[in-house]
Design a protein around this motif. Structure first.
Motif, short mmCIF file in Angstrom:
data_model
loop_
_atom_site.label_atom_id
_atom_site.label_comp_id
_atom_site.label_asym_id
_atom_site.label_seq_id
_atom_site.Cartn_x
_atom_site.Cartn_y
_atom_site.Cartn_z
N GLU A 24 -28.58 0.58 -12.68
CA GLU A 24 -26.86 0.62 -12.10
C GLU A 24 -27.18 1.93 -12.01
OE1 GLU A 24 -24.14 -0.65 -15.28
OE2 GLU A 24 -25.30 -2.08 -16.06
N GLY A 25 -25.98 2.97 -10.93
CA GLY A 25 -25.52 3.89 -10.63
C GLY A 25 -24.45 3.79 -9.34
N TYR A 26 -24.43 5.59 -9.05
CA TYR A 26 -23.79 5.91 -7.93
C TYR A 26 -24.20 6.42 -6.88
CZ TYR A 26 -19.39 5.77 -11.65
OH TYR A 26 -19.26 4.68 -12.52
N GLY A 27 -24.08 5.94 -5.91
CA GLY A 27 -24.00 6.16 -4.84
C GLY A 27 -23.15 7.29 -3.97
N PRO A 28 -23.09 7.98 -3.31
CA PRO A 28 -22.80 9.17 -2.39
C PRO A 28 -21.12 8.97 -2.58
CG PRO A 28 -24.66 9.36 -1.07
CD PRO A 28 -24.06 7.75 -2.38
N HIS A 29 -20.47 9.98 -3.14
CA HIS A 29 -18.65 10.06 -2.48
C HIS A 29 -18.63 9.02 -4.01
CE1 HIS A 29 -19.26 12.42 0.14
NE2 HIS A 29 -19.87 11.00 0.94
#
Length: 244
Positions: free
Chosen positions: A85-90
């Motif tokens: 799991e994680g976050y991409g740009p923006h």
């Protein structure tokens, strides 16, 4: 003439790479299905779905048989299902499903992609709550010829149908995670041929970005999908064409 040839050659290579990736994914689905429920598709719904998915990507029967043989070979290294799991740009949430025989390698590869392409790898549970896990059964419109979708919806509610979505080419039947294994046989009883069946993670909400920002997110998603261990990438990006 030379440029046209090179373009066709590159396009062909890309198709071959995509086909190889699809075959690898199905092969691992078969492996995991057999380890969980045995090698007889008549008594293993997950294996039956994996074989059906192999047909959907035009995987030759010889390749399917070879994948089953490898999966039943005691000497074959067992693949495990892992998630990231994680976050991409923006601020786009990203959930990754993978199958791996070397978790350290897979973790390093996923972390590198996040770091290099503007994202940040998270901990377990950091974005999972933003997705609902559902079963998806895709049926081509020609395979529904003569059938009333509204009537099908009524017939299938007791079998776990959550909702139906229809577009020009396909109709998708969605179920809860718990009803996924048993829903395929119900469609079979109604004479409905499923072109593809899989578990998906649907975002509870999505985020709209500008065209330029969308491109940045897709660079990361594409790099993650290129990883041989990655089976599926889900995200909260609203990539519809309306309202940009």
């Amino acid at each position: 003439m030379g440029r046209a040839f090179e373009y066709r050659k590159a396009a062909k290579m890309k198709r071959w790479a995509g086909m190889a990736k699809a075959f690898t994914k199905v092969g691992r689905e078969i492996n995991i299905a057999i380890r969980e429920g045995g090698a007889d598709p008549d008594y293993n719904p997950r294996l039956r779905l994996a074989i059906n998915n192999a047909k959907a990507v035009n995987m030759p029967k010889a390749n399917v048989d070879a994948a089953i043989k490898r999966a039943t070979d005691k000497d074959m290294s067992a693949y495990e299902e892992v998630t990231f799991e994680g976050y991409g740009p923006h601020g786009i949430a990203i959930f990754i499903e993978a199958t791996s025989d070397n978790n350290n390698r897979t973790v390093a590869s996923i972390r590198h992609a996040f770091s290099k392409y503007g994202g940040a790898m998270g901990t377990t549970g950091s974005v999972d709550f933003m997705f609902n896990r559902r079963g998806q059964f895709i049926v081509k419109q020609e395979d529904l010829a003569g059938k009333d979708v509204e009537e099908l919806e009524l017939e299938l509610i007791d079998s776990g149908l959550d909702r139906i979505e229809t577009d020009e080419d396909e109709t998708s039947f969605y179920t809860s995670f718990e009803d996924f294994a048993g829903f395929g046989p119900e469609l079979e009883k109604l004479g409905i041929n499923v072109s593809k069946a899989e578990l998906v993670r649907l975002p509870t909400h999505t985020k709209k970005l500008s065209d330029e920002e969308v491109e940045e997110v897709y660079v990361l998603i594409e790099k993650l999908e290129e990883d041989d261990d990655v089976a599926s990438v889900f995200h909260t990006l609203d990539d519809s064409e309306e309202g940009v």
